[in-house]
Design a protein around this motif. Structure first.
Motif, short mmCIF file in Angstrom:
data_model
loop_
_atom_site.label_atom_id
_atom_site.label_comp_id
_atom_site.label_asym_id
_atom_site.label_seq_id
_atom_site.Cartn_x
_atom_site.Cartn_y
_atom_site.Cartn_z
N MET A 1 0.85 -1.20 0.00
CA MET A 1 0.00 0.00 0.00
C MET A 1 0.88 1.24 0.00
O MET A 1 1.88 1.28 0.72
N SER A 2 0.49 2.26 -0.78
CA SER A 2 1.38 3.42 -0.86
C SER A 2 1.04 4.52 0.14
O SER A 2 1.53 5.62 0.03
N TRP A 3 0.18 4.22 1.11
CA TRP A 3 0.06 5.12 2.25
C TRP A 3 1.27 4.91 3.16
O TRP A 3 1.78 3.78 3.27
N ALA A 4 1.71 5.95 3.83
CA ALA A 4 2.77 5.78 4.82
C ALA A 4 2.23 5.05 6.05
O ALA A 4 2.96 4.39 6.77
N GLY A 5 0.92 5.24 6.29
CA GLY A 5 0.28 4.51 7.39
C GLY A 5 0.31 5.21 8.72
O GLY A 5 -0.06 4.62 9.74
N LYS A 6 0.75 6.47 8.73
CA LYS A 6 0.75 7.18 10.01
C LYS A 6 0.57 8.68 9.78
O LYS A 6 0.83 9.21 8.70
N LEU A 7 0.11 9.35 10.84
CA LEU A 7 -0.08 10.79 10.79
C LEU A 7 0.53 11.43 12.03
O LEU A 7 0.79 10.75 13.04
N ALA B 1 8.99 11.82 3.96
CA ALA B 1 9.40 11.82 5.36
C ALA B 1 8.67 10.73 6.14
O ALA B 1 8.96 10.51 7.33
N GLY B 2 7.70 10.08 5.49
CA GLY B 2 7.02 8.96 6.13
C GLY B 2 5.69 9.28 6.76
O GLY B 2 5.21 8.56 7.63
N TRP B 3 5.04 10.39 6.31
CA TRP B 3 3.77 10.81 6.89
C TRP B 3 2.72 11.02 5.81
O TRP B 3 3.02 11.56 4.75
N ASP B 4 1.49 10.62 6.12
CA ASP B 4 0.37 10.88 5.21
C ASP B 4 -0.29 12.22 5.49
O ASP B 4 -0.85 12.83 4.58
N ILE C 1 9.67 19.03 10.56
CA ILE C 1 9.62 17.58 10.39
C ILE C 1 10.86 17.15 9.60
O ILE C 1 11.09 17.63 8.48
N GLU C 2 11.67 16.28 10.19
CA GLU C 2 12.79 15.67 9.47
C GLU C 2 12.64 14.16 9.61
O GLU C 2 12.97 13.60 10.65
N ASN C 3 12.08 13.53 8.60
CA ASN C 3 11.74 12.11 8.65
C ASN C 3 10.91 11.81 9.89
O ASN C 3 9.84 12.38 10.04
N ASP C 4 11.42 10.98 10.82
CA ASP C 4 10.62 10.58 11.98
C ASP C 4 10.60 11.62 13.09
O ASP C 4 9.82 11.49 14.04
N VAL C 5 11.45 12.62 13.00
CA VAL C 5 11.57 13.60 14.09
C VAL C 5 10.74 14.85 13.77
O VAL C 5 10.96 15.50 12.74
N ALA C 6 9.80 15.13 14.65
CA ALA C 6 8.95 16.31 14.46
C ALA C 6 8.89 17.11 15.75
O ALA C 6 8.68 16.54 16.83
N GLU C 7 9.08 18.42 15.65
CA GLU C 7 9.03 19.26 16.85
C GLU C 7 8.56 20.67 16.51
O GLU C 7 8.76 21.17 15.39
N LEU C 8 7.90 21.28 17.48
CA LEU C 8 7.49 22.68 17.35
C LEU C 8 8.66 23.56 17.72
O LEU C 8 9.36 23.33 18.71
N LYS C 9 8.86 24.61 16.92
CA LYS C 9 9.95 25.55 17.17
C LYS C 9 9.40 26.97 17.25
O LYS C 9 8.39 27.29 16.64
N ALA D 1 4.43 28.26 9.95
CA ALA D 1 4.91 27.42 8.84
C ALA D 1 4.94 25.95 9.23
O ALA D 1 4.97 25.60 10.42
N VAL D 2 4.93 25.09 8.21
CA VAL D 2 5.19 23.66 8.37
C VAL D 2 6.37 23.35 7.46
O VAL D 2 6.30 23.54 6.24
N VAL D 3 7.47 22.90 8.07
CA VAL D 3 8.73 22.71 7.36
C VAL D 3 9.04 21.22 7.34
O VAL D 3 8.98 20.55 8.37
N VAL D 4 9.35 20.69 6.16
CA VAL D 4 9.55 19.25 6.08
C VAL D 4 10.75 18.87 5.22
O VAL D 4 11.02 19.50 4.20
N ARG D 5 11.48 17.86 5.68
CA ARG D 5 12.57 17.26 4.91
C ARG D 5 12.41 15.75 4.99
O ARG D 5 12.42 15.18 6.09
N GLY D 6 12.23 15.11 3.85
CA GLY D 6 12.03 13.67 3.82
C GLY D 6 13.00 12.98 2.90
O GLY D 6 13.13 13.37 1.74
N THR D 7 13.68 11.96 3.40
CA THR D 7 14.67 11.24 2.58
C THR D 7 14.39 9.74 2.51
O THR D 7 15.21 8.97 2.06
N LYS D 8 13.20 9.33 2.96
CA LYS D 8 12.88 7.90 3.00
C LYS D 8 12.40 7.35 1.66
O LYS D 8 12.50 6.17 1.40
#
Length: 618
Positions: free
Chosen positions: A1-7, A104-107, A123-131, A199-206
């Motif tokens: 399935m091409s969903w990442a499966g998590k939010l 980054a692994g999120w739907d 958001i950097e792959n699995d790591v997400a934090e408010l700044k 803003a929502v900032v994302v970097r995904g390399t998966k």
């Protein structure tokens, strides 16, 4: 399935970020993006909630084809309850942000509550934090993106943010990514601003894995790209001329709304369309160069309809503003119409200047331009004065258009009133009939007298007047997939329903609606099946589209909307078109609407019948 499966679920009030599994039972029923995010929203908020209160939620969502090698698989949606309309809002954007979130692994990312101070989500792959975003508050979209990329020391992070319009709660504020791609309509940016979310900032390399049948997916996506490449619209017209190819076409069929819909043809259309963008300037004192620099594509797109455009640095709008001398996101047809024909302005560089300000500060150019059309009409009537609004604002004034763009983005003076949209502005000054809107959202660039089906599509659209919720122009003007007579109302309820349901399925899959000029749902279905599973048959996809439409409708009904809101402005129903093929005609909404309700399975008040709910599992 091409969903990442998590939010990701972000509680801005508490400052918490948590991962949770995607509801796969919902994903099977609503697919993704517009469908799945809307399902989460309607299950989690009170339909009567104040859109700008902490109790509203706002969701960024991808589809199962987002981030894959499917053509145009870069789309994402922002879903919330919209402040411009009070209806469900789902705004779609291209660029690169959506694919990055998926990689980054999120739907999906759900924001709830309100932060006590400005923040952004990283958001950097699995790591997400408010700044902390205090240093970004007050910055434009452009400066925000530049600052974030520098502080993250990564030029490849993708940024989805608001500018001054969102911070100032302009009711048609947009969410902008990649500098000039936008989730543009219904005020989704104002909801961000109300939550102190910059803003929502994302970097995904998966990358995107888990396709059910990778070999079949590669085969079928290659086959479908070939269809796009060989089609006259997606393979030739859009790459060469962008959406602006429509300006002369729609003007010719007598459906180009002009001067706040007083007219249906614009004598200056040839000055602001695709042909003008591709011609060297000839005005005295101009630079003699053509405005269009190049075209541009979003992630994974084989069409490349985007425009990159340059303003003449000698032009009055930018003569002392070198920050606007470089190439930037260019005019789409809807923006060129709203900033141009809707106001009787035929100065292409002024339109681009206003468009650039909309991108820089995060405003929807359609609602902004259409609201200026109402302001200019009120001014010519003597209802508004120069003292009130700060400038002489007759139809055709390029100076007034540029001035209004500046003060609306900054929330200064009369710009605060423009920032409320045309429905509230015209009501305040005693002429509500001059708002060319449905459910409070302004029309796009097609007149419902000259193109009957689009009038019905506007009246029944779940997010207020919108061309992208059932683009009957494809059939009524372009003959795709079959030619229907734009002046004929017979058969249009069936056409509108078919387009609305199919569009919902395209959106939910995560592909661009422009592919539908060449593809039918039968072309999307094998791509979804190879990515997600054989249960996604053509019949199932059709049902998913219809289910999404009815879910949105049911939310609006519970929010207080009814059949009385499925209407058009008095002008389109009582003032016949003055010129063109539709001369003497009004929109025949009264004939079409009861038939539409009947084929939708709704009662006379526009509510879902019990058997419709049961059939669609609502």
């Amino acid at each position: 399935m091409s969903w990442a499966g998590k939010l990701l679920r972000v509680n801005l009030t508490n400052g918490t970020v948590a991962s949770e599994p995607l509801r796969m039972d919902w994903a099977k029923q609503y697919l993704g993006s517009r469908g799945l995010a809307s399902k989460y929203l309607v299950e989690e908020i009170d339909p009567k909630v104040d859109p700008l209160s902490p109790d509203n939620k706002i969701i960024w969502s991808t589809g199962p084809l987002t981030g894959t090698m499917a053509s145009t698989g870069g789309r994402y949606t922002v879903v919330t309850k919209g402040p411009l309309t009070g209806a469900i809002a789902c705004s779609n954007s291209g660029g690169y942000w959506g694919a990055e979130l998926k990689m980054a692994g999120w739907d999906m990312v759900i924001f709830e509550g309100k932060s006590p101070k400005p923040v952004y989500l990283s958001i950097e792959n699995d790591v997400a934090e408010l700044k902390d975003a205090s240093h970004l508050w007050g910055k434009s979209v452009w400066d925000t993106e530049k600052t974030i990329k520098a502080s993250h020391q990564d030029p490849l992070v993708r940024v989805s943010s608001i500018g001054a319009a969102g911070e100032n709660l302009v009711l048609f504020a947009a969410v902008v990514n990649d500098l000039h791609r936008a989730a543009g309509r219904s005020g989704v940016g104002a909801v961000m601003g109300s939550k102190n979310l910059k803003a929502v900032v994302v970097r995904g390399t998966k990358g995107v894995g888990n396709l059910v049948n990778p070999k079949e997916f590669m085969r079928v996506t290659a086959e479908k790209k070939k269809i796009l490449a060989e089609n006259g619209v997606t393979g030739v017209g859009l790459p060469a001329m962008g959406t602006q190819v429509l300006m002369s076409v729609i003007n010719e069929v007598g459906a180009l709304p002009t001067r706040n819909h007083r007219d249906v043809q614009f004598e200056g259309a040839g000055d602001i369309g695709a042909e003008a963008m591709g011609r060297p300037r000839t005005a005295p004192g101009s630079d003699g160069k053509k405005p269009l620099v190049t075209n541009q594509a979003c992630f994974g797109c084989t069409i490349a309809c985007g425009r990159i455009q340059k303003i003449d640095q000698n032009h009055f709008t930018v003569e002392n503003k070198p920050q606007y001398w470089g190439a930037s996101g260019g005019l789409e047809y809807e923006a060129a119409w709203a900033l141009g024909a809707a106001n009787g302005v035929n100065d292409l560089d002024t339109l681009q200047y206003a468009n650039v300000l909309c991108n820089e500060h995060g405003m929807d150019p359609i609602t902004f331009g259409a609201t200026i059309g109402a302001v200019m009409e009120l001014y010519e009537m003597g209802v508004l004065t120069k003292e009130q609004i700060g400038i002489d604002a007759k139809f055709g004034s390029a100076q007034a258009l540029a001035y209004f763009a500046e003060i609306t983005a900054k929330g200064e003076g009369f710009g605060k009133e423009i920032g409320q949209g045309s429905k509230r502005l015209t009501a305040k000054y005693g002429h509500p009939d001059l708002s060319m809107s449905v459910k409070g959202q302004e029309f796009p660039a097609y007149d419902g007298r000259g193109i009957q089906g689009i009038g019905l599509a506007y009246a029944t659209s779940n997010r207020g007047a919108c061309h992208l919720r059932g683009y009957t122009i494809a059939s009524e003007v372009l003959g795709i997939p079959v030619k229907t007579d734009p002046l004929e109302s017979n058969g249009k309820p069936e056409l509108v329903k078919a387009f609305q349901d199919a569009t919902a399925a395209f959106d939910a899959a995560g592909v661009c609606i422009f592919t539908s000029f060449a593809w039918g749902l039968a072309d999307v279905q094998p791509q979804v099946a190879a990515a997600c599973g054989d249960e996604f048959t053509l019949e199932n996809l059709n049902t998913i589209g219809e289910r999404i439409w009815n879910m949105e409708r049911d939310f609006n009904n519970r929010a207080g909307f009814s059949s009385k809101d499925d209407t058009l402005p008095k002008r389109l129903l009582t003032e016949p078109a003055k010129t063109g093929p539709a001369k003497g005609m009004v929109n025949k909404l009264g004939e079409m609407l009861p038939i539409y309700y009947d084929i939708r399975g709704w009662d006379a008040d526009g509510q879902l019948k019990p058997e419709t709910r049961s059939r669609l599992g609502l």
